[in-house]
Design a protein around this motif. Structure first.
Motif, PDB file in Angstrom:
ATOM      1  N   PHE A  68      11.692   2.335  -2.567  1.00 51.82           N
ATOM      2  CA  PHE A  68      11.195   3.178  -3.438  1.00 51.82           C
ATOM      3  C   PHE A  68      12.416   4.163  -3.870  1.00 51.82           C
ATOM      4  O   PHE A  68      12.631   4.614  -4.972  1.00 51.82           O
ATOM      5  CB  PHE A  68      10.145   4.067  -2.911  1.00 51.82           C
ATOM      6  N   ILE A  69      13.103   4.555  -2.773  1.00 53.88           N
ATOM      7  CA  ILE A  69      14.212   5.483  -3.112  1.00 53.88           C
ATOM      8  C   ILE A  69      15.391   4.736  -3.788  1.00 53.88           C
ATOM      9  O   ILE A  69      15.948   5.239  -4.720  1.00 53.88           O
ATOM     10  CB  ILE A  69      14.922   5.863  -1.522  1.00 53.88           C
ATOM     11  N   ALA A  70      15.623   3.424  -3.413  1.00 51.96           N
ATOM     12  CA  ALA A  70      16.562   2.546  -4.029  1.00 51.96           C
ATOM     13  C   ALA A  70      16.205   2.412  -5.370  1.00 51.96           C
ATOM     14  O   ALA A  70      17.186   2.443  -6.270  1.00 51.96           O
ATOM     15  CB  ALA A  70      16.521   1.309  -3.291  1.00 51.96           C
ATOM     16  N   VAL A  71      14.919   2.464  -5.829  1.00 52.47           N
ATOM     17  CA  VAL A  71      14.493   1.988  -7.276  1.00 52.47           C
ATOM     18  C   VAL A  71      14.712   3.443  -7.981  1.00 52.47           C
ATOM     19  O   VAL A  71      15.209   3.591  -9.220  1.00 52.47           O
ATOM     20  CB  VAL A  71      13.024   1.346  -7.400  1.00 52.47           C
ATOM     21  N   TRP A  72      14.300   4.689  -7.455  1.00 51.18           N
ATOM     22  CA  TRP A  72      14.492   5.736  -7.971  1.00 51.18           C
ATOM     23  C   TRP A  72      15.946   6.033  -8.409  1.00 51.18           C
ATOM     24  O   TRP A  72      16.440   6.760  -9.261  1.00 51.18           O
ATOM     25  CB  TRP A  72      13.742   6.956  -7.178  1.00 51.18           C
ATOM     26  N   GLU A  73      16.764   5.869  -7.360  1.00 47.03           N
ATOM     27  CA  GLU A  73      18.134   6.235  -7.312  1.00 47.03           C
ATOM     28  C   GLU A  73      18.845   5.040  -8.739  1.00 47.03           C
ATOM     29  O   GLU A  73      19.659   5.656  -9.625  1.00 47.03           O
ATOM     30  CB  GLU A  73      18.802   5.717  -6.075  1.00 47.03           C
ATOM     31  N   GLN A  74      18.343   4.147  -8.859  1.00 50.50           N
ATOM     32  CA  GLN A  74      18.771   3.121  -9.864  1.00 50.50           C
ATOM     33  C   GLN A  74      18.238   3.775 -11.202  1.00 50.50           C
ATOM     34  O   GLN A  74      19.015   3.577 -11.958  1.00 50.50           O
ATOM     35  CB  GLN A  74      18.041   1.759  -9.705  1.00 50.50           C
ATOM     36  N   GLU A  75      17.036   4.085 -11.273  1.00 54.77           N
ATOM     37  CA  GLU A  75      16.586   4.815 -12.588  1.00 54.77           C
ATOM     38  C   GLU A  75      17.480   5.962 -12.958  1.00 54.77           C
ATOM     39  O   GLU A  75      17.796   6.126 -14.290  1.00 54.77           O
ATOM     40  CB  GLU A  75      15.155   5.193 -12.377  1.00 54.77           C
TER      41      GLU A  75
ATOM     42  N   GLU B 182       0.930  -1.310  -0.066  1.00 55.50           N
ATOM     43  CA  GLU B 182       0.148   0.273   0.081  1.00 55.50           C
ATOM     44  C   GLU B 182       0.919   1.330   0.114  1.00 55.50           C
ATOM     45  O   GLU B 182       0.651   2.052  -0.691  1.00 55.50           O
ATOM     46  CB  GLU B 182      -0.900  -0.097   1.227  1.00 55.50           C
ATOM     47  N   GLU B 183       1.908   1.183   0.770  1.00 58.34           N
ATOM     48  CA  GLU B 183       2.877   2.583   0.988  1.00 58.34           C
ATOM     49  C   GLU B 183       3.450   2.454  -0.796  1.00 58.34           C
ATOM     50  O   GLU B 183       3.498   3.725  -1.062  1.00 58.34           O
ATOM     51  CB  GLU B 183       3.920   2.243   1.941  1.00 58.34           C
ATOM     52  N   LEU B 184       4.196   1.481  -0.999  1.00 61.52           N
ATOM     53  CA  LEU B 184       4.717   1.516  -2.194  1.00 61.52           C
ATOM     54  C   LEU B 184       3.930   2.146  -3.200  1.00 61.52           C
ATOM     55  O   LEU B 184       4.244   3.014  -4.282  1.00 61.52           O
ATOM     56  CB  LEU B 184       5.123   0.348  -2.624  1.00 61.52           C
ATOM     57  N   ARG B 185       2.488   1.378  -3.409  1.00 56.65           N
ATOM     58  CA  ARG B 185       1.616   1.941  -4.423  1.00 56.65           C
ATOM     59  C   ARG B 185       1.361   3.638  -4.030  1.00 56.65           C
ATOM     60  O   ARG B 185       1.192   4.251  -5.275  1.00 56.65           O
ATOM     61  CB  ARG B 185       0.221   1.344  -4.350  1.00 56.65           C
TER      62      ARG B 185
ATOM     63  N   LEU C 291       3.346   6.025  -3.044  1.00 58.63           N
ATOM     64  CA  LEU C 291       4.616   6.508  -3.536  1.00 58.63           C
ATOM     65  C   LEU C 291       4.725   6.716  -4.962  1.00 58.63           C
ATOM     66  O   LEU C 291       5.058   7.720  -5.523  1.00 58.63           O
ATOM     67  CB  LEU C 291       5.824   5.877  -2.791  1.00 58.63           C
ATOM     68  N   GLU C 292       4.316   5.442  -5.641  1.00 62.29           N
ATOM     69  CA  GLU C 292       4.251   5.561  -7.014  1.00 62.29           C
ATOM     70  C   GLU C 292       3.477   6.476  -7.587  1.00 62.29           C
ATOM     71  O   GLU C 292       3.730   7.090  -8.755  1.00 62.29           O
ATOM     72  CB  GLU C 292       4.284   4.214  -7.625  1.00 62.29           C
ATOM     73  N   ARG C 293       2.141   6.279  -7.035  1.00 61.89           N
ATOM     74  CA  ARG C 293       1.041   7.543  -7.630  1.00 61.89           C
ATOM     75  C   ARG C 293       1.371   8.853  -7.321  1.00 61.89           C
ATOM     76  O   ARG C 293       1.258   9.466  -8.264  1.00 61.89           O
ATOM     77  CB  ARG C 293      -0.386   7.057  -6.818  1.00 61.89           C
ATOM     78  N   ARG C 294       1.971   9.087  -6.089  1.00 57.75           N
ATOM     79  CA  ARG C 294       2.457  10.206  -5.885  1.00 57.75           C
ATOM     80  C   ARG C 294       3.657  10.745  -6.726  1.00 57.75           C
ATOM     81  O   ARG C 294       3.268  12.130  -7.413  1.00 57.75           O
ATOM     82  CB  ARG C 294       2.910  10.604  -4.232  1.00 57.75           C
ATOM     83  N   ARG C 295       4.516   9.904  -7.223  1.00 57.39           N
ATOM     84  CA  ARG C 295       5.472  10.503  -8.316  1.00 57.39           C
ATOM     85  C   ARG C 295       4.949  10.655  -9.418  1.00 57.39           C
ATOM     86  O   ARG C 295       5.256  11.379 -10.142  1.00 57.39           O
ATOM     87  CB  ARG C 295       6.672   9.285  -8.073  1.00 57.39           C
ATOM     88  N   ALA C 296       3.989   9.809  -9.907  1.00 58.58           N
ATOM     89  CA  ALA C 296       3.536   9.826 -11.277  1.00 58.58           C
ATOM     90  C   ALA C 296       2.686  11.215 -11.350  1.00 58.58           C
ATOM     91  O   ALA C 296       2.631  11.620 -12.723  1.00 58.58           O
ATOM     92  CB  ALA C 296       2.440   8.788 -11.573  1.00 58.58           C
TER      93      ALA C 296
END
Length: 90
Positions: A73-80, A18-21, A23-28
């Protein structure tokens, strides 16, 4: 896995997802959101987690799952940022 820990694992996974979804919605949907914004929120979560509040087992699980979701979420964003889409990985 024993039945006595099933509910804990299920709660952790549910809160993490739920938290990850969220965060992803917020970023989008928030073009002003930065990685630093999320890092600051994680910093505050660390502070709250370290206050040893009497949250009980469910509260502890929810806190751990929330922190983990932010870290992921931070690790994925940094990888991107290191390997943008349409660019070969080094």
């Amino acid at each position: 896995m024993s039945e006595s820990t099933d509910w804990q694992d299920e709660t952790y996974e549910r809160v993490f997802e739920e938290e990850l979804r969220g965060l992803e919605r917020r970023r989008a949907h928030d073009p002003a959101l930065t990685l630093e914004d999320i890092r600051m929120q994680l910093h505050h979560l660390y502070i709250l987690d370290g206050q040893n509040l009497d949250r009980g087992a469910v509260g502890d699980i929810m806190s751990a799952a929330t922190v983990s979701a932010y870290e992921h979420f931070i690790a994925v964003w940094e990888q991107e940022l290191r390997n943008p889409p349409n660019q070969p990985a080094l």
